[in-house]
Motif scaffolding. Sequence first.
Motif, short mmCIF file in Angstrom:
data_model
loop_
_atom_site.label_atom_id
_atom_site.label_comp_id
_atom_site.label_asym_id
_atom_site.label_seq_id
_atom_site.Cartn_x
_atom_site.Cartn_y
_atom_site.Cartn_z
N MET A 83 0.84 -1.20 0.00
CA MET A 83 0.00 0.00 0.00
C MET A 83 0.88 1.25 0.00
SD MET A 83 -2.92 1.19 2.76
CE MET A 83 -4.03 -0.13 2.28
N THR A 84 0.58 2.18 -0.88
CA THR A 84 1.30 3.45 -0.92
C THR A 84 0.39 4.57 -0.43
OG1 THR A 84 0.60 3.84 -3.21
CG2 THR A 84 2.70 2.68 -2.88
N SER A 85 1.00 5.61 0.13
CA SER A 85 0.20 6.71 0.68
C SER A 85 0.86 8.04 0.40
CB SER A 85 0.01 6.52 2.19
OG SER A 85 1.27 6.50 2.85
N THR A 86 0.02 9.04 0.17
CA THR A 86 0.48 10.42 -0.03
C THR A 86 -0.38 11.34 0.81
OG1 THR A 86 1.19 9.97 -2.31
CG2 THR A 86 0.86 12.27 -1.70
N LEU A 87 0.26 12.18 1.60
CA LEU A 87 -0.44 13.20 2.37
C LEU A 87 -0.26 14.54 1.70
CD1 LEU A 87 -1.94 14.12 4.98
CD2 LEU A 87 0.34 14.54 5.96
N TYR A 88 -1.37 15.19 1.40
CA TYR A 88 -1.36 16.57 0.89
C TYR A 88 -1.79 17.47 2.05
CZ TYR A 88 -1.28 14.35 -3.73
OH TYR A 88 -0.95 13.59 -4.84
N ARG A 89 -0.98 18.50 2.34
CA ARG A 89 -1.31 19.36 3.48
C ARG A 89 -0.96 20.81 3.20
NH1 ARG A 89 2.51 17.97 8.57
NH2 ARG A 89 0.84 19.25 9.46
N HIS A 90 -1.43 21.69 4.09
CA HIS A 90 -1.21 23.14 3.98
C HIS A 90 -1.85 23.71 2.73
CE1 HIS A 90 2.63 22.08 6.39
NE2 HIS A 90 1.63 22.38 7.24
N GLY A 91 -3.06 23.24 2.42
CA GLY A 91 -3.76 23.75 1.25
C GLY A 91 -5.23 23.97 1.54
N VAL A 92 -6.03 23.97 0.51
CA VAL A 92 -7.48 24.08 0.60
C VAL A 92 -8.06 22.88 -0.13
CG1 VAL A 92 -9.51 25.44 0.00
CG2 VAL A 92 -7.38 26.61 0.64
N ASP A 124 4.08 7.74 2.82
CA ASP A 124 5.21 7.53 1.91
C ASP A 124 5.66 8.83 1.27
OD1 ASP A 124 5.30 4.66 2.19
OD2 ASP A 124 3.47 4.59 1.00
N GLU A 125 4.72 9.71 1.02
CA GLU A 125 5.03 11.01 0.41
C GLU A 125 4.21 12.07 1.13
OE1 GLU A 125 4.85 13.23 -4.00
OE2 GLU A 125 3.50 11.56 -3.55
N VAL A 126 4.84 13.19 1.42
CA VAL A 126 4.15 14.33 2.00
C VAL A 126 4.33 15.51 1.05
CG1 VAL A 126 3.96 15.91 3.94
CG2 VAL A 126 4.51 13.50 4.34
N VAL A 127 3.24 16.07 0.60
CA VAL A 127 3.26 17.18 -0.35
C VAL A 127 2.77 18.44 0.36
CG1 VAL A 127 2.33 18.10 -2.51
CG2 VAL A 127 2.87 15.66 -2.32
N ASP A 128 3.63 19.45 0.40
CA ASP A 128 3.26 20.75 0.95
C ASP A 128 2.58 21.54 -0.16
OD1 ASP A 128 3.04 23.32 1.98
OD2 ASP A 128 4.96 23.20 3.05
N LEU A 129 1.30 21.79 0.00
CA LEU A 129 0.52 22.44 -1.05
C LEU A 129 0.77 23.94 -1.11
CD1 LEU A 129 -2.83 20.56 -0.41
CD2 LEU A 129 -1.31 20.25 -2.38
N ASP A 130 1.30 24.51 -0.04
CA ASP A 130 1.58 25.95 -0.01
C ASP A 130 0.37 26.77 -0.46
OD1 ASP A 130 3.07 28.30 0.29
OD2 ASP A 130 3.83 28.23 -1.77
N GLY A 131 -0.80 26.40 0.08
CA GLY A 131 -2.02 27.15 -0.19
C GLY A 131 -2.77 26.74 -1.44
N ALA A 132 -2.28 25.74 -2.17
CA ALA A 132 -2.94 25.32 -3.41
C ALA A 132 -4.27 24.63 -3.11
CB ALA A 132 -2.04 24.40 -4.22
N LEU A 133 -5.11 24.60 -4.13
CA LEU A 133 -6.43 23.99 -4.04
C LEU A 133 -6.38 22.56 -4.53
CD1 LEU A 133 -9.61 24.24 -3.77
CD2 LEU A 133 -9.59 24.91 -6.19
N VAL A 134 -6.90 21.63 -3.72
CA VAL A 134 -7.09 20.24 -4.15
C VAL A 134 -8.58 20.06 -4.45
CG1 VAL A 134 -6.80 17.81 -3.60
CG2 VAL A 134 -5.23 19.50 -2.64
N ALA A 135 -8.89 19.64 -5.66
CA ALA A 135 -10.29 19.52 -6.08
C ALA A 135 -10.48 18.22 -6.83
CB ALA A 135 -10.66 20.70 -6.98
N PRO A 136 -11.72 17.78 -6.98
CA PRO A 136 -11.97 16.63 -7.85
C PRO A 136 -11.44 16.89 -9.25
CG PRO A 136 -13.95 17.20 -6.62
CD PRO A 136 -12.97 18.31 -6.40
N GLY A 137 -10.85 15.89 -9.86
CA GLY A 137 -10.39 16.05 -11.24
C GLY A 137 -11.56 16.24 -12.18
N PHE A 138 -11.31 16.94 -13.27
CA PHE A 138 -12.35 17.21 -14.26
C PHE A 138 -12.63 15.98 -15.12
CE2 PHE A 138 -11.03 21.67 -13.55
CZ PHE A 138 -12.28 22.25 -13.35
N VAL A 139 -13.85 15.93 -15.62
CA VAL A 139 -14.25 14.94 -16.62
C VAL A 139 -14.63 15.71 -17.89
CG1 VAL A 139 -15.87 13.12 -17.24
CG2 VAL A 139 -15.14 13.38 -14.85
N ASP A 140 -14.02 15.36 -19.00
CA ASP A 140 -14.44 15.94 -20.28
C ASP A 140 -15.42 14.97 -20.91
OD1 ASP A 140 -14.62 16.75 -23.05
OD2 ASP A 140 -12.87 18.00 -22.68
#
Length: 547
Positions: free
Chosen positions: A1-10, A46-62
């Motif tokens: 199992m792999t894991s990524t934490l996204y933090r410091h964002g919206v 496994d990975e920690v991503v500092d978003l530095d205020g970036a927005l995490v949103a659902p990906g778009f569907v075309d």
Amino acid sequence: MTSTLYRHGVVHSPADPFAEALLVEDGVVAWIGADDTADGIARRADEVVDLDGALVAPGFVDAHAHLLETGFALDGVALDRAAGVRSLADALAAVHDAAQRLRGGEPLLGHGWDEQAWPEGRAPRLDELDQAAGGAPVYLARVDAHSAVVSSSFADAAGLRGLPGWSDDGRVEREAHHAARALARDVSPERRDELTLRAMRAAAAAGIVSIHEQSAPFIDTREGLARLIAMTAEPSSGLPHVVGYRGELCVTSDDAHELAAAIPGLTGIGGDLSVDGSLGSRTAALRAPYADVLPGSEHANGVLHLSAEQICNHLGSVTRAGLQGGFHVIGDRAMDELMIGLRAAVDVEGVDAIRGAGHRVEHAEMIDAHALATLVLLGVRLSVQPAFDAAWGGPDGMYAARLGAGRAAGLNPLADLAAAGVPLAFGSDAPVTPFDPWGAVRAAITHHAVDQRISARAAFRAHTRGGWRAAGLEHTGAGEIRVGSPAHLAIWRAEHLAVQGADGRMSAWSTDVRAGTPLLPVLEPGSPSPTCLRTVRGGVVLHDALG
């Protein structure tokens, strides 16, 4: 199992509108919450991503695209304003320059010309292409991809002269255009893969995690669609998810079963199964003639490609096969024919069967109250393109030139569709308009007709969750960020975030938990578009510009 934490964002999540971090484990959203509770999670991720205020949103569907066509457009000669082509003279100069780089015998392919935007007000002629390209074979698709202009050598190679839709000035539509496009798209499997991969990477870079591929004869082969579905089936492909539709007419359920067997994983038989053509090429079927009908035209009201009987038989055949059906419908006359065929299908199959199939209509630009009520009653889903209004709406746009101001003002009635409760999914029709989902959201909230504007939230949902719903995949939980939902995400750098209404007014972010409305980028006219930093499908990174 792999894991990524996204933090410091919206984090854009209705489950926790104030979330600042989320954890993805093994392709699924495992946790959403505040930064001050994420420290323990960070130590084991496994990975920690500092978003530095970036927005995490659902990906778009075309919900409506043509990947091979888009690949050709990205690879060929661009003839739109974005490429600096602002006149017929510019277009001919671009053809001349490209012809100097041609390898022996291959055709010169271009896309995106729009005579309505040029001061000359007309398309290139065959003799002009012959001169500009030095006799090389040339195929230039109009921006709507429903007509083209060709050179003499290309016309001879494809046997176009005398076919229905051929004009001696080199313009081709209908059967002549089908034959022209078949030659223009005759490439090796390796070249096909190269082009579709280029298109999919462009989509991923725009924050798109899923694409509804609208395949049809003269656009791509059955084998091409089957390969596309197979090669993108798993997130490990590193490519966006592909929902496959094939636009072939079925007469019996045996036809539908045979097509489904030929294309494993096929979702629907429809999409670019065209009841009519396009407004730009004057081939959309209208009740009344075009306002700018060409002199001597045999089709002043456009062209109807399918009858109500064919529509009825197709819907019945596909419904009995357990698949979605659907049609490309632009003009009001075409919508009338669809209504007759749809009601006839209900008489044969029953209302519950038709409603349960979740059939689709693509574009639906000219839709009146009666048609809308029928579509809602029968559970028909609409796949629409807000960018069309941005490109061609308004009193000085192509729609007004083709239809007159009165008819043009009623096109693409997004607010009416949303208010009626019809399931909406947004798409680009790429390459007709580019992969630019935030541009589509902006177009929906700044519609030329003020009373047809919708809120940013409604537009965003139509371009995310709405696409999964249109494909019958709402049960997967995709399209929203909740614990347990697939990690189909896009991360954005945006200057400002707010709650933006249909009238363009901004609501300041409230710290009151009862507010509960997730933020989105500010999309006022003239404001910069958000920048995609990362696109993730099922936890797998498709596009990465972080850091």
